[in-house]
Design a protein around this motif. Sequence first.
Motif, PDB file in Angstrom:
ATOM      1  N   PRO A 105       0.845  -1.193   0.000  1.00 53.40           N
ATOM      2  CA  PRO A 105       0.000   0.000   0.000  1.00 53.40           C
ATOM      3  C   PRO A 105       0.888   1.254   0.000  1.00 53.40           C
ATOM      4  O   PRO A 105       1.591   1.518   0.975  1.00 53.40           O
ATOM      5  CB  PRO A 105      -0.798  -0.116   1.298  1.00 53.40           C
ATOM      6  CG  PRO A 105      -0.686  -1.556   1.708  1.00 53.40           C
ATOM      7  CD  PRO A 105       0.644  -2.014   1.211  1.00 53.40           C
ATOM      8  N   ASN A 117      -1.511   4.954   2.920  1.00 50.90           N
ATOM      9  CA  ASN A 117      -2.567   4.345   3.719  1.00 50.90           C
ATOM     10  C   ASN A 117      -3.775   5.276   3.861  1.00 50.90           C
ATOM     11  O   ASN A 117      -3.717   6.464   3.522  1.00 50.90           O
ATOM     12  CB  ASN A 117      -2.039   3.882   5.080  1.00 50.90           C
ATOM     13  CG  ASN A 117      -1.474   5.023   5.906  1.00 50.90           C
ATOM     14  OD1 ASN A 117      -1.899   6.178   5.798  1.00 50.90           O
ATOM     15  ND2 ASN A 117      -0.507   4.708   6.759  1.00 50.90           N
ATOM     16  N   GLU A 118      -4.859   4.737   4.373  1.00 49.50           N
ATOM     17  CA  GLU A 118      -6.129   5.468   4.405  1.00 49.50           C
ATOM     18  C   GLU A 118      -6.090   6.730   5.271  1.00 49.50           C
ATOM     19  O   GLU A 118      -6.620   7.771   4.871  1.00 49.50           O
ATOM     20  CB  GLU A 118      -7.248   4.535   4.872  1.00 49.50           C
ATOM     21  CG  GLU A 118      -7.649   3.491   3.839  1.00 49.50           C
ATOM     22  CD  GLU A 118      -8.017   4.123   2.506  1.00 49.50           C
ATOM     23  OE1 GLU A 118      -8.705   5.170   2.491  1.00 49.50           O
ATOM     24  OE2 GLU A 118      -7.616   3.564   1.459  1.00 49.50           O
ATOM     25  N   THR A 168      -3.715   8.719   5.736  1.00 51.75           N
ATOM     26  CA  THR A 168      -2.973   9.733   4.988  1.00 51.75           C
ATOM     27  C   THR A 168      -3.812  10.262   3.833  1.00 51.75           C
ATOM     28  O   THR A 168      -3.851  11.469   3.571  1.00 51.75           O
ATOM     29  CB  THR A 168      -1.654   9.156   4.458  1.00 51.75           C
ATOM     30  OG1 THR A 168      -0.921   8.606   5.559  1.00 51.75           O
ATOM     31  CG2 THR A 168      -0.811  10.230   3.790  1.00 51.75           C
ATOM     32  N   ARG A 169      -4.516   9.348   3.128  1.00 52.18           N
ATOM     33  CA  ARG A 169      -5.391   9.773   2.036  1.00 52.18           C
ATOM     34  C   ARG A 169      -6.453  10.755   2.525  1.00 52.18           C
ATOM     35  O   ARG A 169      -6.784  11.730   1.843  1.00 52.18           O
ATOM     36  CB  ARG A 169      -6.073   8.553   1.400  1.00 52.18           C
ATOM     37  CG  ARG A 169      -5.143   7.668   0.599  1.00 52.18           C
ATOM     38  CD  ARG A 169      -5.867   6.439   0.061  1.00 52.18           C
ATOM     39  NE  ARG A 169      -4.975   5.657  -0.791  1.00 52.18           N
ATOM     40  CZ  ARG A 169      -4.787   5.881  -2.078  1.00 52.18           C
ATOM     41  NH1 ARG A 169      -5.445   6.866  -2.686  1.00 52.18           N
ATOM     42  NH2 ARG A 169      -3.966   5.122  -2.769  1.00 52.18           N
ATOM     43  N   ALA A 170      -6.962  10.499   3.710  1.00 52.06           N
ATOM     44  CA  ALA A 170      -8.030  11.343   4.251  1.00 52.06           C
ATOM     45  C   ALA A 170      -7.549  12.747   4.578  1.00 52.06           C
ATOM     46  O   ALA A 170      -8.353  13.674   4.697  1.00 52.06           O
ATOM     47  CB  ALA A 170      -8.621  10.687   5.495  1.00 52.06           C
ATOM     48  N   GLU A 179       1.471  10.374  -3.759  1.00 52.03           N
ATOM     49  CA  GLU A 179       1.544   8.982  -4.231  1.00 52.03           C
ATOM     50  C   GLU A 179       2.750   8.778  -5.142  1.00 52.03           C
ATOM     51  O   GLU A 179       3.449   7.762  -5.034  1.00 52.03           O
ATOM     52  CB  GLU A 179       0.267   8.621  -4.989  1.00 52.03           C
ATOM     53  CG  GLU A 179      -0.885   8.228  -4.107  1.00 52.03           C
ATOM     54  CD  GLU A 179      -2.065   7.712  -4.901  1.00 52.03           C
ATOM     55  OE1 GLU A 179      -2.643   6.677  -4.506  1.00 52.03           O
ATOM     56  OE2 GLU A 179      -2.403   8.336  -5.916  1.00 52.03           O
ATOM     57  N   ASP A 211       4.357   7.379   6.274  1.00 49.99           N
ATOM     58  CA  ASP A 211       3.061   8.049   6.236  1.00 49.99           C
ATOM     59  C   ASP A 211       2.743   8.717   7.570  1.00 49.99           C
ATOM     60  O   ASP A 211       2.295   9.868   7.619  1.00 49.99           O
ATOM     61  CB  ASP A 211       1.961   7.040   5.898  1.00 49.99           C
ATOM     62  CG  ASP A 211       1.709   6.933   4.408  1.00 49.99           C
ATOM     63  OD1 ASP A 211       2.478   7.537   3.640  1.00 49.99           O
ATOM     64  OD2 ASP A 211       0.745   6.248   4.007  1.00 49.99           O
TER      65      ASP A 211
END
Length: 373
Positions: A12, A15-16, A18-20, A31, A67
């Motif tokens: 990955p 991670n989620e 970090t995306r948020a 990315e 992250d």
Amino acid sequence: MGENPLTIEDIPIVNEPTRAQLNDRQLVDYEEYKASLVRWLLRCGKDPEKVEGYAWSTVRQVAQKADKFYRWVWDDHEGYTTKVGADDAERYITSLLYDENEYSAGHMASTQKCLQRLFKWRRHELGETGEWDPDHTFTQSLSQPRDYLTVEERKQIREAALEYGSIPAYTGLTPVERDEWKTHLAQRFGKPKAEIGPDDWDRANGWKIPSLVWTSLDTGLRPIEVGRATIEWVDVENGVLRIPKDESSKNRENWIVGVTDRTATALERWLNERAHYDPYHSSDALWLTREGNPYTSHSLIYVLERLCEIAEIPTENRQMSWYTIRHSVGTYMTREEDLAAAQTQLRHKSPKTTMRYDQTPVEDRRDALNRMG
């Protein structure tokens, strides 16, 4: 046939959590940044010269911890960025030390290794010259600094620096002995034996190592600061080093740190001497290795090991590095003066970092036990 090895697609990249935290454009940029890191770690991160990468599990761990580090950086900087420095890493580790989660020493050590691999990639692939030599170690209690030299060992190291690399006086040798020493110096300085003369004797018994070691004993120079030091730092007349903020490893503000009269004399002698050597004609570096390169943690460990051999200081079961000198400065400056003096001399931005030295040295505790009977 064995199963196919895991690849970048199995890791990955972001991670989620970090995306948020990122908007669409920031996420695209981050990315791409992280994918470059992961590819390099897998392909050649472990040994770039041999093109040997890290194990998949190691790379996955670096990606995850990077992250978390960057989310902290964005909060700290109040905005998105991919540019980080050693000061960011040091303050992040310090924040974890005082986190209410009370992370284990193993977790802290793992986080530190992952961030060092991140900085290694930035140095190799992004062309950054900086490196991160952490102030903390996590193989012992979190509240303790690394191993340090005792007062007596500091004196022994100071005297050993005068003996380091020295050779007998030119005029006191027989022709046979002089010929043997010429062979040694030809190898040491990388020049033909026929060109070795009295000047090379003076160089062998010069002031480079004493000035480097004594300055570190006084100011607790980090390895990266030894490598960055220039002649402009030295103010012999006032007995201080003036470290500009752009060159300090913490890169926050200018620092003025005192040195002893003996160290100031050694620095003055070295400044006069270094002008005669070719590697310094095109460099303002205060000290260079025999190969004409800036000192690094590795080359300084070699110097310290030789000093300990000369001084007959035992090193078994001790974590000896150039930070051993630095931590002795913090320990005894705190004892002789106070935390504020140690913070300034060691160039700590946060007093929390200096508080690790607010402890009684082992010899003081031993003396107390003797008095207690």
